[in-house]
Enzyme design. Structure first.
Site, PDB file in Angstrom:
ATOM      1  N   GLY A  45      17.959  36.423  20.490  1.00 42.89           N
ATOM      2  CA  GLY A  45      18.992  36.004  19.543  1.00 42.89           C
ATOM      3  C   GLY A  45      20.339  36.550  19.938  1.00 42.89           C
ATOM      4  N   GLU A  61      20.816  30.116  23.099  1.00 36.55           N
ATOM      5  CA  GLU A  61      19.888  31.244  23.270  1.00 36.55           C
ATOM      6  C   GLU A  61      18.610  30.789  23.971  1.00 36.55           C
ATOM      7  OE1 GLU A  61      20.190  34.404  22.729  1.00 36.55           O
ATOM      8  OE2 GLU A  61      22.228  34.275  21.937  1.00 36.55           O
ATOM      9  N   GLU A  65      17.197  32.005  27.719  1.00 37.10           N
ATOM     10  CA  GLU A  65      15.946  32.737  27.893  1.00 37.10           C
ATOM     11  C   GLU A  65      14.898  31.962  28.665  1.00 37.10           C
ATOM     12  OE1 GLU A  65      16.042  35.698  27.371  1.00 37.10           O
ATOM     13  OE2 GLU A  65      17.826  35.811  26.112  1.00 37.10           O
ATOM     14  N   GLU A 113      14.303  42.810  30.412  1.00 35.38           N
ATOM     15  CA  GLU A 113      12.878  42.549  30.507  1.00 35.38           C
ATOM     16  C   GLU A 113      12.464  41.568  29.409  1.00 35.38           C
ATOM     17  OE1 GLU A 113       8.675  45.059  30.712  1.00 35.38           O
ATOM     18  OE2 GLU A 113      10.558  46.099  30.374  1.00 35.38           O
TER      19      GLU A 113
END
Lengths: 224, 224
Positions: A45, A61, A65, A113
């Site tokens: 987020g 977002e 990702e 990570e």
DNA sequence: TCAAAAGTGTTTGTGGTACACCCATGG
DNA sequence: CCATGGGTGTACCACAAACACTTTTGA
């Protein structure tokens, strides 16, 4: 009086990104490298830009990702309790994204990570993200009962057996093969292709989701 | 980087307040006396205070307009498109409130003009409030199918005929009396009181909603 | 020819819907 | 005694659930 007279809360979007991997529902989480909750895992987020629509922020977002953005994305709920973020007043609009299995290969491109977690083996989460995640899973299981969202977790072409396994994973219970196929057929949400999948045993016909199937059937009325 | 580095959107709550009056579903609207949309009708709402939870802000708006706050209130959806408010970037968290019929007597206490509108005869609305209102009505009709929210529009004690009429109004279709009573009974969400309502004809037993009835029954599964 | 997965119909039970008459009270 | 709304049971139909065997391919 105008809006500018008041101090304003910050607004973030959090995107619960779900896929099917290794015969399980899995969720993409990010390990926080900053305080607060440094070292804890969190739902991806970030802050909503001032010139960016809410859903656009969620898609940004998602793309950051996973690298994909043309997938199912739905607003879930907005969390706005006091004290949910130690940095100050933060209101978070939560979204759920469903990523087809074969697209969910790479998780994140930057240094942080990030990894997929099976929903049965989640680590401790930052903020109120446990609540957000549970909310997302409840909504998914509920929605799949009356709407064909399950297909959004499938690749473009799939066998009926693979689709059945997906439904069994999401619902957490075995389904009868013949009843399953009959209902899928009657719902008219998939169509056969002329290709086949060869593996062990008899080759299986591949199907695809009918994009014009907007069948959101009314659920049975219970009250009364 | 922190939240403070960015310009922030404003956050408002808008509360769609619904009741049953004159055998119709009605909505409370406020006539705007300021620009923009001066003179247009709007859903009650306002800015969220920096030290106020979202739902608390919604209850405050509700209380300011109706004088009640201990009623059914549910978050609907958050509207965050660009350009939905000409004053600038405003994100609005929409709620729906269901007010029992006899409580819905007074609408507003301050100087602004406020009145109940039958949902079939709505005036032109400010902002994207038409969209918000339609969303609220859709959610109400949908939710009543599987959850006992209909009772939240009833007074504390009511006759079965009054309850049936309420459901008929909300659903917009006539219901069979015997089937209605059987299903209400089987759902075990109401209990009889020992009082009766006398009017024309045979007196009718009064019932009340069982507050321990948290029956949100799973809807029938369709896919598959 | 065997293993492995694909594909295909019928029966039974449950639940939804349709439907009509007697009852209690006030005027 | 009549008008008005309250209260009650059954028969049918549609759909969901349970259930087993044949087909096609590759090894």
């Amino acid at each position: 009086m105008t809006a500018e007279d008041y101090p304003k809360p910050s607004v973030t979007v959090d995107v619960v990104i779900i896929t099917l991997r290794d015969k399980e529902l899995q969720v993409l989480l990010i390990k926080r490298d900053l305080a607060p909750y440094r070292g804890k895992w969190a739902v991806p987020g970030g802050f909503v830009h001032i010139d960016e629509a809410l859903e656009a922020a969620a898609r940004r977002e998602l793309r950051e990702e996973t690298g994909v953005s043309e997938v199912y994305l739905e607003q879930l709920y907005t969390f706005g309790e006091l004290g949910r973020d130690p940095r100050g007043r933060v209101i978070s609009v939560a979204y759920i994204a469903l990523v087809p299995a074969p697209l969910a290969v790479t998780a994140g491109s930057d240094a942080r990570e990030a990894r997929w977690w099976p929903i049965g083996e989640l680590p401790p989460l930052a903020f109120d993200h446990n609540q957000i995640l549970q909310y997302a899973l409840t909504r998914l299981r509920y929605k799949i009962e009356y709407s064909p969202v399950g297909f959004r977790l499938m690749p473009e072409k799939f066998t009926l057996s693979a689709l059945q396994k997906a439904y069994e994973i999401i619902l957490g219970e075995p389904l009868d093969k013949r009843n399953f196929r009959r209902r899928i057929n009657e719902a008219k949400v998939i169509e056969p292709t002329d290709t086949y999948h060869s593996g062990e045993g008899r080759p299986a016909r591949l199907y695809r989701f009918r994009r014009d199937a907007i069948a959101e059937v009314k659920a049975r009325r219970l009250f009364p």
